[in-house]
Design a protein around this motif. Structure first.
Motif, short mmCIF file in Angstrom:
data_model
loop_
_atom_site.label_atom_id
_atom_site.label_comp_id
_atom_site.label_asym_id
_atom_site.label_seq_id
_atom_site.Cartn_x
_atom_site.Cartn_y
_atom_site.Cartn_z
N LYS A 59 -0.37 13.40 2.90
CA LYS A 59 -0.02 12.03 3.25
C LYS A 59 -1.26 11.13 3.11
O LYS A 59 -1.73 10.55 4.08
CB LYS A 59 0.53 11.97 4.67
CG LYS A 59 1.76 12.83 4.93
CD LYS A 59 2.13 12.88 6.39
CE LYS A 59 2.72 11.58 6.86
NZ LYS A 59 4.04 11.27 6.27
N PRO A 60 -1.85 11.05 1.90
CA PRO A 60 -3.11 10.32 1.74
C PRO A 60 -3.01 8.83 2.06
O PRO A 60 -3.95 8.23 2.58
CB PRO A 60 -3.48 10.55 0.27
CG PRO A 60 -2.18 10.84 -0.40
CD PRO A 60 -1.36 11.59 0.60
N GLY A 61 -1.87 8.21 1.74
CA GLY A 61 -1.71 6.78 1.99
C GLY A 61 -1.69 6.45 3.47
O GLY A 61 -2.44 5.59 3.95
N SER B 263 0.83 -1.21 0.00
CA SER B 263 0.00 0.00 0.00
C SER B 263 0.87 1.26 0.00
O SER B 263 1.97 1.28 0.55
CB SER B 263 -0.94 0.00 1.21
OG SER B 263 -0.20 0.02 2.42
N LEU B 264 0.34 2.29 -0.63
CA LEU B 264 1.09 3.54 -0.81
C LEU B 264 1.31 4.24 0.53
O LEU B 264 0.40 4.34 1.35
CB LEU B 264 0.32 4.47 -1.75
CG LEU B 264 1.02 5.78 -2.11
CD1 LEU B 264 2.19 5.51 -3.04
CD2 LEU B 264 0.03 6.74 -2.78
N THR B 265 2.54 4.71 0.74
CA THR B 265 2.82 5.57 1.90
C THR B 265 3.36 6.90 1.35
O THR B 265 2.69 7.57 0.59
CB THR B 265 3.81 4.90 2.86
OG1 THR B 265 4.98 4.49 2.14
CG2 THR B 265 3.18 3.67 3.52
N ASP B 266 4.55 7.27 1.73
CA ASP B 266 5.17 8.48 1.18
C ASP B 266 6.66 8.42 1.48
O ASP B 266 7.16 7.47 2.08
CB ASP B 266 4.54 9.75 1.77
CG ASP B 266 4.52 9.75 3.27
OD1 ASP B 266 5.60 9.69 3.90
OD2 ASP B 266 3.41 9.81 3.86
N SER B 267 7.38 9.45 1.07
CA SER B 267 8.85 9.44 1.19
C SER B 267 9.36 10.30 2.33
O SER B 267 10.52 10.72 2.33
CB SER B 267 9.47 9.90 -0.14
OG SER B 267 8.98 11.19 -0.48
N SER B 268 8.52 10.58 3.31
CA SER B 268 8.95 11.40 4.45
C SER B 268 10.17 10.77 5.12
O SER B 268 10.21 9.56 5.36
CB SER B 268 7.81 11.52 5.48
OG SER B 268 6.74 12.25 4.95
N PRO C 239 10.26 8.83 8.74
CA PRO C 239 8.85 8.51 8.54
C PRO C 239 7.98 9.20 9.59
O PRO C 239 8.38 9.36 10.74
CB PRO C 239 8.80 6.98 8.70
CG PRO C 239 10.20 6.53 8.48
CD PRO C 239 11.07 7.63 8.97
N GLU C 240 6.77 9.58 9.17
CA GLU C 240 5.86 10.28 10.08
C GLU C 240 4.46 9.72 9.92
O GLU C 240 3.81 9.91 8.89
CB GLU C 240 5.87 11.79 9.77
CG GLU C 240 5.09 12.60 10.77
CD GLU C 240 5.13 14.10 10.46
OE1 GLU C 240 4.89 14.89 11.38
OE2 GLU C 240 5.41 14.45 9.29
N VAL C 241 4.00 8.99 10.95
CA VAL C 241 2.65 8.44 10.95
C VAL C 241 1.71 9.54 11.44
O VAL C 241 1.49 9.73 12.63
CB VAL C 241 2.54 7.17 11.83
CG1 VAL C 241 1.11 6.64 11.82
CG2 VAL C 241 3.51 6.11 11.35
#
Length: 333
Positions: A243-245, A226-231, A234-236
């Motif tokens: 940060k839609p994913g 599933s798509l996350t991002d490149s932060s 990482p930042e939940v």
């Protein structure tokens, strides 16, 4: 004092997803304690896109859907579960209500426009256009007080209220105006690899959706992809625009655990996305495996499933006939 009435329906057009579960299904047990619930298997609505396979295949999907209803907590001794096509009052009221529905308002339905754009190279059925009118008949027949829906169906429910008020203005207070129930969390679960669109059981990309009957390996692969991002780091964090994913995964976890998203952000502060996904996977599998165990138990007892549909149709016809007779009498007077 009699209970308020709640109506909900699901098309037997494909297996239910975790999006369906988080949107409304996870509240069905709670609803049964508060309301007299009508659970409809909406096979007539499923015909808006004609099935490519045999009628037997549709029958199988109907039984699959019923078994999933039961495995998700619907109790036939407390609620009425029925097949839409077994209750003729739905189509009769549909035709009557079509005379109180306007072309312009139906053409403005965003779901209709979306499906037209999705099927530009295929003929568009009239039933797809008039779908909201049959939906209105489904709901108004039972003098429904509450309808739980996802955000994508909210516009349709607003039209149901418009049609009912239009009829009532001419003939008196015949129909109850239904209220909408939206989950505070989970009312719109997005696709795993494209979190800008809703998770759908009819998505051509199967990796976008987790189905309630998916295998453990399939669920694991889909979730980890599933798509996350490149932060970096990482930042939940919930931020549906940037940060839609991650936001989508937070919504799923919040819906499954009942925890506030703000509390989950604190819980997974400074955690890697892999750790976050693993934690979500553990919770997700616990929920889905419980559903699947119950599903396969019910699905093998075909006679029991048909008995539920038979009794449900009888009870649904008793309730719906009262409203239909009232409508017919007022029109013929």
């Amino acid at each position: 004092m009699s209970k308020s009435i709640l109506f909900t329906g699901v098309q037997p057009s494909g297996f239910l997803t975790i999006g369906n579960y988080c949107g409304t299904i996870n509240r069905w047990t709670e609803f049964q304690k508060k309301y007299l619930c009508f659970f409809c298997i909406s096979d007539l609505h499923a015909l808006t896109i004609l099935p490519k396979k045999s009628k037997e295949s549709l029958n199988n999907r109907i039984l699959d859907t019923l078994a999933l209803y039961l495995s998700c907590g619907v109790d036939p001794s407390k609620s009425i579960i029925f097949l839409q096509s077994n209750v003729y009052q739905h189509t009769q009221l549909h035709w009557i209500l079509s005379n109180f529905s306007y072309f312009g308002e139906l053409s403005r339905m965003t779901q209709f426009k979306y499906k037209v754009n999705l099927n530009q190279n295929s003929p568009i059925n009239l039933s797809l256009f008039s779908y909201p009118i049959l939906m209105a008949a489904d709901i108004l027949l039972y003098q429904t007080n509450f309808v739980p829906v996802g955000l994508d169906q909210k516009q349709h429910l607003e039209l149901v209220g418009t049609i009912a008020r239009r009829f009532n203005k001419r003939y008196g207070n015949i129909f109850t105006i239904p209220s909408i129930i939206l989950n505070n969390v989970g009312f719109k679960i997005m696709a795993l690899q494209n979190p800008m669109k809703k998770m759908s059981k009819s998505d051509n990309n199967l990796n976008n959706s987790i189905f309630l009957l998916d295998s453990i390996d399939s669920i694991r692969i889909k979730l980890y992809k599933s798509l996350t991002d490149s932060s970096n780091p990482p930042e939940v964090k919930y931020d549906q625009y940037n940060k839609p994913g991650i936001s989508n995964l937070l919504v799923i976890l919040s819906s499954l655990t009942g925890k506030k998203i703000s509390d989950l952000e604190i819980e997974f502060n400074k955690c890697t996305y892999q750790y976050f996904k693993k934690s979500l996977l553990d919770i997700l599998l616990e929920v889905i495996l419980k559903i699947q165990k119950s599903y396969f138990f019910f699905r093998k007892d075909i006679h029991y499933l048909y008995d539920i549909l038979r009794l449900g149709a009888e009870n649904a016809r008793i309730h719906s006939e009262k409203t239909l007779c009232q409508v017919q009498n007022i029109l013929n007077s």
